[in-house]
Motif scaffolding. Structure first.
Motif, PDB file in Angstrom:
ATOM      1  N   ALA A  70      35.073  27.740 -25.752  1.00 50.07           N
ATOM      2  CA  ALA A  70      35.443  26.325 -25.912  1.00 50.07           C
ATOM      3  C   ALA A  70      36.909  26.093 -25.569  1.00 50.07           C
ATOM      4  O   ALA A  70      37.287  25.002 -25.133  1.00 50.07           O
ATOM      5  N   ALA A  71      37.737  27.125 -25.737  1.00 44.64           N
ATOM      6  CA  ALA A  71      39.165  26.980 -25.432  1.00 44.64           C
ATOM      7  C   ALA A  71      39.421  26.856 -23.942  1.00 44.64           C
ATOM      8  O   ALA A  71      40.528  26.480 -23.538  1.00 44.64           O
ATOM      9  N   LEU A  72      38.431  27.176 -23.100  1.00 41.29           N
ATOM     10  CA  LEU A  72      38.618  27.034 -21.657  1.00 41.29           C
ATOM     11  C   LEU A  72      38.698  25.578 -21.231  1.00 41.29           C
ATOM     12  O   LEU A  72      39.232  25.269 -20.167  1.00 41.29           O
ATOM     13  N   LEU A  73      38.158  24.675 -22.031  1.00 36.43           N
ATOM     14  CA  LEU A  73      38.255  23.243 -21.722  1.00 36.43           C
ATOM     15  C   LEU A  73      39.706  22.789 -21.911  1.00 36.43           C
ATOM     16  O   LEU A  73      40.292  23.010 -22.974  1.00 36.43           O
ATOM     17  N   PRO A  74      40.318  22.156 -20.913  1.00 33.89           N
ATOM     18  CA  PRO A  74      41.716  21.717 -21.069  1.00 33.89           C
ATOM     19  C   PRO A  74      41.919  20.774 -22.255  1.00 33.89           C
ATOM     20  O   PRO A  74      42.956  20.806 -22.909  1.00 33.89           O
ATOM     21  N   SER A  75      40.914  19.946 -22.540  1.00 30.84           N
ATOM     22  CA  SER A  75      41.058  18.979 -23.630  1.00 30.84           C
ATOM     23  C   SER A  75      41.032  19.632 -25.004  1.00 30.84           C
ATOM     24  O   SER A  75      41.416  19.001 -26.001  1.00 30.84           O
ATOM     25  N   ALA A  76      40.576  20.894 -25.097  1.00 27.40           N
ATOM     26  CA  ALA A  76      40.522  21.557 -26.399  1.00 27.40           C
ATOM     27  C   ALA A  76      41.919  21.700 -26.981  1.00 27.40           C
ATOM     28  O   ALA A  76      42.125  21.527 -28.187  1.00 27.40           O
ATOM     29  N   ARG A  77      42.888  22.009 -26.142  1.00 23.48           N
ATOM     30  CA  ARG A  77      44.265  22.175 -26.638  1.00 23.48           C
ATOM     31  C   ARG A  77      44.834  20.843 -27.124  1.00 23.48           C
ATOM     32  O   ARG A  77      45.522  20.788 -28.145  1.00 23.48           O
ATOM     33  N   ARG A  78      44.535  19.782 -26.404  1.00 23.85           N
ATOM     34  CA  ARG A  78      45.006  18.463 -26.841  1.00 23.85           C
ATOM     35  C   ARG A  78      44.377  18.071 -28.165  1.00 23.85           C
ATOM     36  O   ARG A  78      45.067  17.575 -29.068  1.00 23.85           O
ATOM     37  N   ALA A  79      43.053  18.287 -28.300  1.00 28.91           N
ATOM     38  CA  ALA A  79      42.371  17.930 -29.543  1.00 28.91           C
ATOM     39  C   ALA A  79      42.921  18.725 -30.727  1.00 28.91           C
ATOM     40  O   ALA A  79      43.176  18.167 -31.806  1.00 28.91           O
ATOM     41  N   GLU A  80      43.120  20.025 -30.536  1.00 30.30           N
ATOM     42  CA  GLU A  80      43.658  20.840 -31.620  1.00 30.30           C
ATOM     43  C   GLU A  80      45.098  20.462 -31.934  1.00 30.30           C
ATOM     44  O   GLU A  80      45.517  20.465 -33.097  1.00 30.30           O
ATOM     45  N   GLY A  81      45.879  20.136 -30.901  1.00 27.61           N
ATOM     46  CA  GLY A  81      47.264  19.738 -31.139  1.00 27.61           C
ATOM     47  C   GLY A  81      47.373  18.450 -31.927  1.00 27.61           C
ATOM     48  O   GLY A  81      48.171  18.340 -32.865  1.00 27.61           O
ATOM     49  N   LEU A  82      46.552  17.461 -31.580  1.00 25.39           N
ATOM     50  CA  LEU A  82      46.572  16.190 -32.307  1.00 25.39           C
ATOM     51  C   LEU A  82      46.120  16.374 -33.752  1.00 25.39           C
ATOM     52  O   LEU A  82      46.709  15.800 -34.684  1.00 25.39           O
ATOM     53  N   GLN A  83      45.069  17.172 -33.952  1.00 26.44           N
ATOM     54  CA  GLN A  83      44.585  17.403 -35.311  1.00 26.44           C
ATOM     55  C   GLN A  83      45.638  18.145 -36.143  1.00 26.44           C
ATOM     56  O   GLN A  83      45.838  17.830 -37.317  1.00 26.44           O
ATOM     57  N   ALA A  84      46.305  19.122 -35.526  1.00 32.87           N
ATOM     58  CA  ALA A  84      47.339  19.854 -36.246  1.00 32.87           C
ATOM     59  C   ALA A  84      48.502  18.941 -36.614  1.00 32.87           C
ATOM     60  O   ALA A  84      49.053  19.026 -37.710  1.00 32.87           O
ATOM     61  N   ARG A  85      48.870  18.052 -35.708  1.00 34.03           N
ATOM     62  CA  ARG A  85      49.963  17.117 -36.022  1.00 34.03           C
ATOM     63  C   ARG A  85      49.603  16.219 -37.201  1.00 34.03           C
ATOM     64  O   ARG A  85      50.404  16.001 -38.112  1.00 34.03           O
ATOM     65  N   LEU A  86      48.381  15.685 -37.166  1.00 31.48           N
ATOM     66  CA  LEU A  86      47.979  14.726 -38.193  1.00 31.48           C
ATOM     67  C   LEU A  86      47.839  15.364 -39.569  1.00 31.48           C
ATOM     68  O   LEU A  86      48.157  14.736 -40.577  1.00 31.48           O
ATOM     69  N   MET A  87      47.367  16.604 -39.626  1.00 27.91           N
ATOM     70  CA  MET A  87      47.063  17.216 -40.914  1.00 27.91           C
ATOM     71  C   MET A  87      48.140  18.179 -41.395  1.00 27.91           C
ATOM     72  O   MET A  87      48.288  18.378 -42.602  1.00 27.91           O
ATOM     73  N   LEU A  88      48.880  18.784 -40.476  1.00 26.62           N
ATOM     74  CA  LEU A  88      49.945  19.703 -40.891  1.00 26.62           C
ATOM     75  C   LEU A  88      51.290  19.005 -41.016  1.00 26.62           C
ATOM     76  O   LEU A  88      52.169  19.474 -41.742  1.00 26.62           O
ATOM     77  N   PHE A  89      51.455  17.877 -40.306  1.00 25.57           N
ATOM     78  CA  PHE A  89      52.724  17.137 -40.346  1.00 25.57           C
ATOM     79  C   PHE A  89      52.425  15.642 -40.434  1.00 25.57           C
ATOM     80  O   PHE A  89      52.644  14.911 -39.458  1.00 25.57           O
ATOM     81  N   PRO A  90      51.882  15.148 -41.536  1.00 22.67           N
ATOM     82  CA  PRO A  90      51.546  13.721 -41.599  1.00 22.67           C
ATOM     83  C   PRO A  90      52.772  12.848 -41.397  1.00 22.67           C
ATOM     84  O   PRO A  90      53.873  13.172 -41.832  1.00 22.67           O
TER      85      PRO A  90
END
Length: 428
Positions: A70-90
């Motif tokens: 699943a990490a081969l999809l370019p959008s996977a990094r964007r999705a994980e980055g946005l989720q990490a920003r929202l939940m790790l750094f509200p």
């Protein structure tokens, strides 16, 4: 501060204060979400009706190839980055606004840059195999750490219940034998769970910054973008200095000459020159302000070029200076950037002569050919004043910077009791 109080303060800052922050629990939730994949897979195989240690290891290992793929999809990094920003750094810095409009798209990119700078987490799609590999490591870490956190959370809660005297029929990590008189120890597993929540969230955040942080290519792109913005600001500052400085210098010289002459006809000509120069300066100011506001509108004209040097020379002559100009070569055919920058350099050289030497004779030589443009401005040194240091002053520094950006060279200094500004610009 006494040692007991210092120890208590350290304990409060390390253990108690994080427990009253909402980000501690959003980080823990972010960690637990990673357990969904292995739990769902474990329900299919090997089954979690009565799991043992081996079953949990199988449930943790089987989804690894799927998650890595699943990490081969370019959008996977964007999705994980946005989720990490929202939940790790509200916070507002964690949000990225997506829009199809051009102007709003630029604003969204700016917000993304702010989020990356504030959190250290990139929210751009994978652009290289290195990005995909780091994303795969992150997904595997999040899945395994999430499963471990979920198991420890359930197990510590079950231990707390057992120590409190409550029987647990299906322990997740083996049976827990209740101990007689162990009720006073019941809070200890719960306190261990709270410490695990704090430590697990911090570990999750640190690994996210390491694996989802900007790549070398993104850092270089950000550095180039910052350099471009600084160069643009520097260019705008030079434009303001040259245009407004020239207008104010001419206005001062014209006003002083008109007052000294006491001639109504000369005063009328001086006022007309001040009006024309001020109007041109206002146009330049409006053009620069449009750039500063970043409204997306095109500035009204790209600025005067060297083919309009006659107006510049006439305004200098109207101040009382005797300007002799010799212009040779196809000046009107010069490339736009060279023509505009040469106009500004000539403007600053004339302004420098009027400001420091007054209405003195000024010789201007402009020569253009197929390969280069040469500019020479000469004026006598003012009497009773020490010669200026070659290259000093912000105006002369701006001339050198303009010439350097075009691959040319500019010099300023004294020669044979005169002050000379020499500029050479390549045309290819």
């Amino acid at each position: 501060m006494p040692a007991p109080l210092s120890l208590l303060q350290t304990l409060v800052q390390t253990l108690v204060r994080p427990l009253v922050r909402a980000v501690t629990y959003t980080r823990w939730l972010h960690l637990l979400i990673g357990a969904i994949v292995p739990l769902a897979g474990g329900l299919i195989y090997p089954g979690l009706s009565d799991p043992g240690v081996v079953d949990w290891l199988i449930a943790a290992a089987l989804p690894v190839p799927l998650v890595a793929a699943a990490a081969l999809l370019p959008s996977a990094r964007r999705a994980e980055g946005l989720q990490a920003r929202l939940m790790l750094f509200p916070g507002k810095h964690a949000r990225v606004r997506a829009t199809g409009e051009a102007g709003a798209g630029e604003a969204g990119a700016g917000e993304a840059g702010v989020g990356e700078a504030a959190t250290g987490i990139s929210a751009t799609p994978s652009a290289s195999w290195t990005d995909r590999g780091r994303t795969a490591l992150w997904l595997v870490f999040r899945m395994e750490a999430g499963l471990a956190a979920w198991l420890l959370t359930i197990w510590l809660l079950q231990v707390t219940l057992v120590l409190s005297g409550v029987s647990v029929e299906e322990p997740v990590l083996g049976s827990v034998t209740p101990l007689a008189g162990a009720a006073p120890l019941a809070p200890l597993p719960f306190l261990a769970l709270l410490a695990l929540v704090v430590a697990g969230g911090r570990l999750d955040t640190r690994v996210a910054r390491r694996l989802l942080g900007p790549s070398v290519r993104e850092r270089m792109a950000a550095l180039e973008d910052r350099t471009e913005r600084l160069l643009e600001r520097n260019r705008i500052a030079r434009e303001l200095h040259d245009s407004l400085g020239h207008a104010l210098t001419l206005a001062v010289v014209q006003a002083g000459a008109a007052r000294a002459a006491g001639d109504p006809e000369f005063t009328d000509r001086a006022l007309a020159t001040i009006e024309e120069t001020g109007r041109a300066a206002l146009e330049d100011l409006e053009r620069v302000l449009l750039l500063l506001r970043e409204t997306g509108r095109r500035p009204p004209g790209a600025g005067p070029g060297l083919d309009e040097a006659a107006r510049l020379l006439d305004s200098a002559r109207s101040s009382g200076a005797v300007v002799e100009a010799v212009i040779t070569g196809p000046v009107e055919e010069l490339p736009g950037p060279v023509s505009r920058e040469a106009y500004r350099m000539l403007q600053e050289a004339l302004t420098n002569a009027l400001r420091h030497a007054g209405p003195v004779p000024v010789a201007v030589q402009v020569a253009a050919d197929d390969s280069r443009l040469s500019l020479l401005v000469t004026n006598p040194l003012p009497e009773g004043r020490p010669p200026a240091v070659p290259g000093s002053g912000s105006g002369l520094r701006g001339i050198r910077e303009r010439a350097a950006l075009l691959g040319g060279e500019a010099k300023a200094g004294t020669a044979n009791d005169t002050w000379q500004v020499t500029v050479t610009l390549p045309l290819r």
